[in-house]
Scaffold this motif. Structure first.
Motif, PDB file in Angstrom:
ATOM      1  N   ARG A   1      -1.137 -41.250  45.038  1.00  0.00           N
ATOM      2  CA  ARG A   1      -0.671 -43.182  45.150  1.00  0.00           C
ATOM      3  C   ARG A   1      -2.091 -44.061  45.534  1.00  0.00           C
ATOM      4  NH1 ARG A   1       1.312 -42.177  51.284  1.00  0.00           N
ATOM      5  NH2 ARG A   1       0.443 -44.570  51.528  1.00  0.00           N
ATOM      6  N   THR A   2      -3.332 -43.137  45.757  1.00  0.00           N
ATOM      7  CA  THR A   2      -4.930 -43.568  45.230  1.00  0.00           C
ATOM      8  C   THR A   2      -5.282 -43.706  43.739  1.00  0.00           C
ATOM      9  OG1 THR A   2      -5.195 -42.047  47.694  1.00  0.00           O
ATOM     10  CG2 THR A   2      -7.400 -43.475  45.059  1.00  0.00           C
ATOM     11  N   SER A   3      -4.530 -43.284  43.060  1.00  0.00           N
ATOM     12  CA  SER A   3      -5.782 -43.425  41.551  1.00  0.00           C
ATOM     13  C   SER A   3      -4.065 -44.371  40.915  1.00  0.00           C
ATOM     14  CB  SER A   3      -5.927 -41.737  40.169  1.00  0.00           C
ATOM     15  OG  SER A   3      -4.005 -42.028  40.773  1.00  0.00           O
ATOM     16  N   CYS A   4      -3.607 -44.516  40.766  1.00  0.00           N
ATOM     17  CA  CYS A   4      -2.080 -45.239  40.318  1.00  0.00           C
ATOM     18  C   CYS A   4      -1.835 -46.617  41.181  1.00  0.00           C
ATOM     19  CB  CYS A   4      -1.118 -44.717  40.091  1.00  0.00           C
ATOM     20  SG  CYS A   4      -1.245 -43.233  38.855  1.00  0.00           S
ATOM     21  N   HIS A   5      -2.851 -46.939  42.414  1.00  0.00           N
ATOM     22  CA  HIS A   5      -2.811 -47.427  43.523  1.00  0.00           C
ATOM     23  C   HIS A   5      -2.077 -49.396  42.567  1.00  0.00           C
ATOM     24  CE1 HIS A   5      -2.066 -50.408  46.889  1.00  0.00           C
ATOM     25  NE2 HIS A   5      -3.232 -51.575  46.291  1.00  0.00           N
ATOM     26  N   GLY A   6      -1.054 -49.716  43.072  1.00  0.00           N
ATOM     27  CA  GLY A   6      -0.881 -51.097  42.667  1.00  0.00           C
ATOM     28  C   GLY A   6      -0.164 -51.369  40.404  1.00  0.00           C
ATOM     29  N   TYR A   7       0.067 -50.140  40.489  1.00  0.00           N
ATOM     30  CA  TYR A   7       1.353 -49.505  39.008  1.00  0.00           C
ATOM     31  C   TYR A   7       2.602 -49.185  39.218  1.00  0.00           C
ATOM     32  CZ  TYR A   7      -3.591 -49.683  36.169  1.00  0.00           C
ATOM     33  OH  TYR A   7      -4.736 -50.738  35.897  1.00  0.00           O
ATOM     34  N   GLU A   8       3.237 -49.507  40.436  1.00  0.00           N
ATOM     35  CA  GLU A   8       4.544 -48.454  41.380  1.00  0.00           C
ATOM     36  C   GLU A   8       5.127 -49.957  40.232  1.00  0.00           C
ATOM     37  OE1 GLU A   8       0.947 -48.599  44.332  1.00  0.00           O
ATOM     38  OE2 GLU A   8       1.962 -50.024  43.114  1.00  0.00           O
ATOM     39  N   VAL A   9       6.345 -48.739  39.974  1.00  0.00           N
ATOM     40  CA  VAL A   9       7.764 -50.032  39.555  1.00  0.00           C
ATOM     41  C   VAL A   9       8.830 -49.310  40.799  1.00  0.00           C
ATOM     42  CG1 VAL A   9       6.943 -50.305  37.473  1.00  0.00           C
ATOM     43  CG2 VAL A   9       7.915 -48.556  37.611  1.00  0.00           C
ATOM     44  N   ASP A  10      10.143 -49.652  40.635  1.00  0.00           N
ATOM     45  CA  ASP A  10      11.006 -49.133  41.645  1.00  0.00           C
ATOM     46  C   ASP A  10      12.407 -49.092  40.695  1.00  0.00           C
ATOM     47  OD1 ASP A  10      12.584 -48.374  43.811  1.00  0.00           O
ATOM     48  OD2 ASP A  10      12.713 -51.002  44.311  1.00  0.00           O
ATOM     49  N   ILE A  11      12.763 -47.799  40.947  1.00  0.00           N
ATOM     50  CA  ILE A  11      14.115 -47.508  39.629  1.00  0.00           C
ATOM     51  C   ILE A  11      14.834 -47.099  40.598  1.00  0.00           C
ATOM     52  CG2 ILE A  11      14.791 -45.808  37.736  1.00  0.00           C
ATOM     53  CD1 ILE A  11      11.696 -45.838  37.520  1.00  0.00           C
ATOM     54  N   MET A  12      16.082 -47.772  39.551  1.00  0.00           N
ATOM     55  CA  MET A  12      17.810 -47.418  40.600  1.00  0.00           C
ATOM     56  C   MET A  12      18.458 -46.159  39.171  1.00  0.00           C
ATOM     57  SD  MET A  12      21.008 -47.637  40.301  1.00  0.00           S
ATOM     58  CE  MET A  12      20.924 -48.908  39.175  1.00  0.00           C
TER      59      MET A  12
END
Length: 366
Positions: A150-161
């Motif tokens: 969550r720290t090293s990749c903060h801002g790169y999140e995608v939501d998947i269904m």
């Protein structure tokens, strides 16, 4: 809880996560340099249409909703010559002020292999969550599986269904359920309609599960159902009816989904829709072509970059027109009564002032 049961549950959880990893991670093993010519004009409109959709996989209640067609190209090599031969994927969307609804519609001969997700068609929706998240490489965080968090990749999140129908009965509802919600993650043990998040193809998990541990506040916010036009009954199937239709029958697959506009997400794992604003999304489709189970890198996508979905505000014109019409009718009626009353007053006054004169006769002369 006895130790053997706990161990069985733990192993089952790891097996489910591994199956998700096989489906979604191995599907992004690229070869060669990535190239994309996105269609900047492609976008989907989700209009405000309350009270018209029943989430059952049937598309009849979507007939009056405009659909947006997209060619299905290989996700890792979006070459026009390799387009899905069955036809285009139609996407329809709307909202009712509380929930978002999606319909994915694509032609394809009926193929079903009970218990074998790779032997059945499968679909996924992906949304940008972090502002830096790219479509390419499922978020695009450059960290490795050992260092992504969550720290090293903060801002790169995608939501998947992701919905695999190998254990899903047509017309039945899958996704979020009380049993999996109690465990605080985005899984679905019944129909594999799961809620995931990712930073890149190698760093993805069910909602509520992370490399540093689990957070039991997460849940699966999606629900959905599927159908095929070759089915001859609308009364409902049960598991014993599998495979539900004859293999190879021409027709159309329908995948119907819903999710709240806003969720209780505290972990930056869900997209949050806002009325009057746009979000970025994409859709993927897997199909066991030629009777062969599909493999991870063989899925198709509706584009090689994000596509905008506009969450339209509800129009206030009908209510204003109705209210205005009622007010105008009442005002006109009151004005009519006033005019009639005025005319009657004038008429009575006229009759009184212009009546026959009666001579005065003194009482004394009588």
């Amino acid at each position: 809880m006895s130790l053997p049961f706990f161990l069985r549950l733990l192993l089952a959880t790891f097996a489910a996560l591994e199956s998700i990893r096989v489906v979604l991670v191995s599907s992004h093993q690229e070869s060669g340099e990535w190239h994309c010519d996105p269609d900047s004009e492609s976008r989907v409109s989700a209009e405000f249409k309350p009270g018209i959709i029943t989430l059952d996989g049937h598309a009849d209640d979507w007939n009056d909703i405009y659909g947006f067609e997209f060619p299905l190209l290989p996700a890792l090599d979006p070459d026009q010559d390799k387009e899905y031969k069955g036809g285009k994927l139609m996407v329809k969307a709307l909202h009712d002020g509380k929930d978002m609804y999606f319909l994915l519609q694509v032609d394809g001969d009926y193929v079903y292999s009970k218990g074998n997700d790779n032997g059945c068609p499968s679909v996924a929706l992906m949304f940008q969550v972090g502002e830096s998240a790219t479509y390419h490489r499922m978020g695009g965080c450059q960290e490795s599986p050992n260092t992504c968090n969550r720290t090293s990749c903060h801002g790169y999140e995608v939501d998947i269904m992701h919905f695999s129908i190998g254990n899903a009965i047509p017309g039945r509802l899958y996704g979020g359920n009380p049993v999996d919600s109690r465990e605080g993650n985005g899984g679905d043990r019944y129909g594999h309609l799961v809620d995931l998040y990712a930073w890149n193809p190698h760093c993805q998990n069910l909602d509520g599960i992370s490399p540093s541990g689990n957070d039991t506040t997460a849940q699966n916010d999606w629900q959905g159902a599927w159908w095929h036009s070759s089915f001859t009954t609308h009364s409902g199937f049960v598991v014993e009816d599998s495979p539900f239709a004859s293999s190879g029958k021409a027709g159309t697959y329908f995948f119907e989904f819903s999710r709240p506009l806003r969720t209780m997400d505290r972990l930056q794992q869900d997209v949050q829709f806002t009325i009057g604003q746009s979000s970025k999304f994409s859709a993927a489709f897997w199909y066991p072509d030629g009777g062969n189970p599909w493999h991870g890198s063989g899925h198709y996508s509706i584009g090689c970059d994000w596509i905008y979905i506009d969450v339209s505000p509800g129009s206030s014109k009908p209510s204003k027109v109705a209210s205005g019409s009622s007010w105008e009718a009442a005002s006109a009626f009151a004005l009519l009564l006033s005019v009639v009353s005025l005319c009657l007053s004038i008429f009575v006054g006229y009759r009184v002032t212009n009546g026959k004169n009666v001579p005065f006769t003194p009482m004394d002369s009588l």
